[in-house]
Design a protein around this motif. Structure first.
Motif, PDB file in Angstrom:
ATOM      1  N   ALA A 111      15.848 -14.741   1.451  1.00  0.00           N
ATOM      2  CA  ALA A 111      17.279 -14.405   1.460  1.00  0.00           C
ATOM      3  C   ALA A 111      17.973 -14.955   2.699  1.00  0.00           C
ATOM      4  CB  ALA A 111      17.463 -12.894   1.373  1.00  0.00           C
ATOM      5  N   LEU A 112      17.274 -14.973   3.828  1.00  0.00           N
ATOM      6  CA  LEU A 112      17.886 -15.466   5.061  1.00  0.00           C
ATOM      7  C   LEU A 112      18.111 -16.977   5.039  1.00  0.00           C
ATOM      8  CD1 LEU A 112      16.053 -13.302   7.751  1.00  0.00           C
ATOM      9  CD2 LEU A 112      18.502 -13.252   7.175  1.00  0.00           C
ATOM     10  N   ILE A 113      17.353 -17.698   4.245  1.00  0.00           N
ATOM     11  CA  ILE A 113      17.563 -19.148   4.149  1.00  0.00           C
ATOM     12  C   ILE A 113      18.993 -19.434   3.712  1.00  0.00           C
ATOM     13  CG2 ILE A 113      16.930 -21.234   2.857  1.00  0.00           C
ATOM     14  CD1 ILE A 113      14.024 -20.153   2.851  1.00  0.00           C
ATOM     15  N   THR A 114      19.460 -18.715   2.718  1.00  0.00           N
ATOM     16  CA  THR A 114      20.830 -18.933   2.253  1.00  0.00           C
ATOM     17  C   THR A 114      21.849 -18.139   3.062  1.00  0.00           C
ATOM     18  OG1 THR A 114      20.559 -17.228   0.557  1.00  0.00           O
ATOM     19  CG2 THR A 114      20.137 -19.500  -0.098  1.00  0.00           C
ATOM     20  N   ALA A 115      21.447 -16.979   3.592  1.00  0.00           N
ATOM     21  CA  ALA A 115      22.393 -16.165   4.357  1.00  0.00           C
ATOM     22  C   ALA A 115      22.732 -16.773   5.714  1.00  0.00           C
ATOM     23  CB  ALA A 115      21.826 -14.759   4.559  1.00  0.00           C
ATOM     24  N   ARG A 116      21.844 -17.603   6.252  1.00  0.00           N
ATOM     25  CA  ARG A 116      22.065 -18.182   7.573  1.00  0.00           C
ATOM     26  C   ARG A 116      22.347 -19.683   7.532  1.00  0.00           C
ATOM     27  NH1 ARG A 116      23.473 -13.915   8.224  1.00  0.00           N
ATOM     28  NH2 ARG A 116      22.553 -12.299   9.498  1.00  0.00           N
ATOM     29  N   TRP A 174      13.910 -11.086  14.199  1.00  0.00           N
ATOM     30  CA  TRP A 174      15.087 -10.703  14.977  1.00  0.00           C
ATOM     31  C   TRP A 174      15.989 -11.920  15.212  1.00  0.00           C
ATOM     32  CZ3 TRP A 174      16.985  -6.087  16.685  1.00  0.00           C
ATOM     33  CH2 TRP A 174      17.995  -6.133  17.641  1.00  0.00           C
ATOM     34  N   VAL A 175      15.394 -13.031  15.636  1.00  0.00           N
ATOM     35  CA  VAL A 175      16.177 -14.238  15.913  1.00  0.00           C
ATOM     36  C   VAL A 175      16.719 -14.837  14.611  1.00  0.00           C
ATOM     37  CG1 VAL A 175      16.086 -16.600  16.831  1.00  0.00           C
ATOM     38  CG2 VAL A 175      14.949 -14.727  18.053  1.00  0.00           C
ATOM     39  N   ALA A 176      15.878 -14.935  13.597  1.00  0.00           N
ATOM     40  CA  ALA A 176      16.283 -15.550  12.327  1.00  0.00           C
ATOM     41  C   ALA A 176      17.427 -14.799  11.661  1.00  0.00           C
ATOM     42  CB  ALA A 176      15.091 -15.626  11.374  1.00  0.00           C
ATOM     43  N   ALA A 177      17.432 -13.485  11.774  1.00  0.00           N
ATOM     44  CA  ALA A 177      18.452 -12.680  11.107  1.00  0.00           C
ATOM     45  C   ALA A 177      19.690 -12.466  11.963  1.00  0.00           C
ATOM     46  CB  ALA A 177      17.866 -11.328  10.709  1.00  0.00           C
ATOM     47  N   GLY A 178      19.682 -12.979  13.185  1.00  0.00           N
ATOM     48  CA  GLY A 178      20.819 -12.800  14.075  1.00  0.00           C
ATOM     49  C   GLY A 178      22.086 -13.428  13.518  1.00  0.00           C
ATOM     50  N   HIS A 179      23.206 -13.003  14.059  1.00  0.00           N
ATOM     51  CA  HIS A 179      24.499 -13.500  13.608  1.00  0.00           C
ATOM     52  C   HIS A 179      24.603 -15.006  13.836  1.00  0.00           C
ATOM     53  CE1 HIS A 179      25.858  -9.484  12.858  1.00  0.00           C
ATOM     54  NE2 HIS A 179      25.508  -9.115  14.090  1.00  0.00           N
ATOM     55  N   GLY A 180      25.371 -15.645  13.019  1.00  0.00           N
ATOM     56  CA  GLY A 180      25.595 -17.080  13.152  1.00  0.00           C
ATOM     57  C   GLY A 180      24.870 -17.866  12.072  1.00  0.00           C
ATOM     58  N   TYR A 181      25.128 -19.163  12.083  1.00  0.00           N
ATOM     59  CA  TYR A 181      24.594 -20.042  11.049  1.00  0.00           C
ATOM     60  C   TYR A 181      23.791 -21.182  11.668  1.00  0.00           C
ATOM     61  CZ  TYR A 181      27.739 -17.605   7.924  1.00  0.00           C
ATOM     62  OH  TYR A 181      28.366 -16.636   7.204  1.00  0.00           O
ATOM     63  N   ILE A 182      22.767 -21.569  10.981  1.00  0.00           N
ATOM     64  CA  ILE A 182      21.950 -22.699  11.399  1.00  0.00           C
ATOM     65  C   ILE A 182      22.805 -23.950  11.481  1.00  0.00           C
ATOM     66  CG2 ILE A 182      20.046 -24.197  10.679  1.00  0.00           C
ATOM     67  CD1 ILE A 182      18.742 -21.575   9.515  1.00  0.00           C
ATOM     68  N   ASP A 183      23.747 -24.091  10.575  1.00  0.00           N
ATOM     69  CA  ASP A 183      24.636 -25.263  10.557  1.00  0.00           C
ATOM     70  C   ASP A 183      25.278 -25.489  11.922  1.00  0.00           C
ATOM     71  OD1 ASP A 183      24.532 -23.652   8.102  1.00  0.00           O
ATOM     72  OD2 ASP A 183      25.682 -25.268   7.193  1.00  0.00           O
ATOM     73  N   ASP A 184      25.660 -24.401  12.591  1.00  0.00           N
ATOM     74  CA  ASP A 184      26.348 -24.496  13.874  1.00  0.00           C
ATOM     75  C   ASP A 184      25.421 -24.918  15.012  1.00  0.00           C
ATOM     76  OD1 ASP A 184      28.634 -23.660  12.535  1.00  0.00           O
ATOM     77  OD2 ASP A 184      28.298 -21.557  13.035  1.00  0.00           O
ATOM     78  N   GLU A 185      24.116 -24.828  14.779  1.00  0.00           N
ATOM     79  CA  GLU A 185      23.153 -25.244  15.794  1.00  0.00           C
ATOM     80  C   GLU A 185      22.723 -26.702  15.631  1.00  0.00           C
ATOM     81  OE1 GLU A 185      21.132 -20.809  16.331  1.00  0.00           O
ATOM     82  OE2 GLU A 185      19.970 -22.392  15.381  1.00  0.00           O
TER      83      GLU A 185
END
Length: 191
Positions: A111-116, A174-185
Motif C-alpha cells: 500500500a505504501l508503494i502507491t501512497a508514497r 517509520w521512514v517509509a510511511a513518513g509524510h511526503g512523496y518519493i517523487d520529491d526526493e
C-alpha cells in the motif's frame, strides 16, 4: 530516495521474515518442546493471519493520518513473537499471533508503494526496486537462519538475530510511511 530505500528494507525484512517462518518456525517450536501437529498448527496460524490483513491494510494506510506507527507496531510484534518462541515456547499460540500480526507489514508495504508516490512512472520504479530488494532478502533469510543454526547448534542465536531484525523492520517502516512523496526526493521526477 531515502524513502524508497526504507520502503525496500521494510518490504524486504518482512518478506525475509515470512520465508523464515514458512521454513523454520515449526522446527523451532518442535525443538522447543511442541509436538509435530501443534508446531504445524502454529505455522498455519501465522500464515492465516496474513489473510485478513491483506484485505484491510490498504484502507487502513489510506485513512491513517500518520501510518508510521504501523511499522513500529509490526516490529514490536515481531520481536515479542521471536523472544516468546525462544524463552517460552509452551505459549506458542500467543507467539504465533504476534508473528502473524507482524505479517501485516507485507500488505502495508504494498500500500505504501502507491501512497508514497504520485507519478505512475515513479510508482512503477519504486515497485520494481522494492520487490527486487525484498525478494533478494527473502531468499537469503531461510538460508542464513539455517546456517546460523548449524554453526551454533541451536536456535538461540538465530532467534536473537531475527529479533534484532525487528528493529530494521520498525525503523524502515517509520521512514517509509513518513509524510511526503518519493517523487520529491528524486531530482528527475520534480520537473
Amino acid at each position: 530516495s531515502p524513502k524508497a530505500v526504507a520502503l525496500g528494507l521494510f518490504f524486504g525484512t518482512q518478506s525475509m521474515q515470512a520465508y523464515v517462518q514458512f521454513g523454520w518456525i515449526a522446527q523451532m517450536l518442535r525443538d522447543g518442546g511442541l509436538g509435530q501437529t501443534s508446531a504445524g498448527l502454529m505455522a498455519s496460524i501465522i500464515a492465516a493471519c496474513g489473510i485478513p490483513s491483506g484485505l484491510v491494510m490498504a484502507g487502513i494506510v489510506e485513512r491513517m493520518r500518520d501510518p508510521r506507527r504501523l511499522g513500529v507496531v509490526f516490529g514490536l510484534s515481531l520481536a515479542v513473537g521471536y523472544l516468546g518462541v525462544l524463552f517460552a515456547p509452551s505459549l506458542a499460540l500467543l507467539w504465533a499471533l504476534c508473528l502473524g500480526l507482524s505479517s501485516a507489514a507485507f500488505p502495508t508495504a504494498i500500500a505504501l508503494i502507491t501512497a508514497r508516490s504520485r507519478a505512475p512512472h515513479v510508482t512503477a520504479q519504486v515497485s520494481g526496486f522494492t520487490q527486487s530488494l525484498g525478494y533478494l532478502l527473502a531468499a537469503a533469510g531461510p538460508f542464513a537462519v539455517g546456517a546460523l543454526h548449524d554453526l551454533t547448534g541451536g536456535w538461540t542465536v538465530p532467534l536473537l538475530a531475527l529479533t534484532a531484525s525487528s528493529v530494521v523492520l520498525g525503523a524502515a517502516g517509520w521512514v517509509a510511511a513518513g509524510h511526503g512523496y518519493i517523487d520529491d526526493e528524486l531530482p528527475d521526477a520534480r520537473g
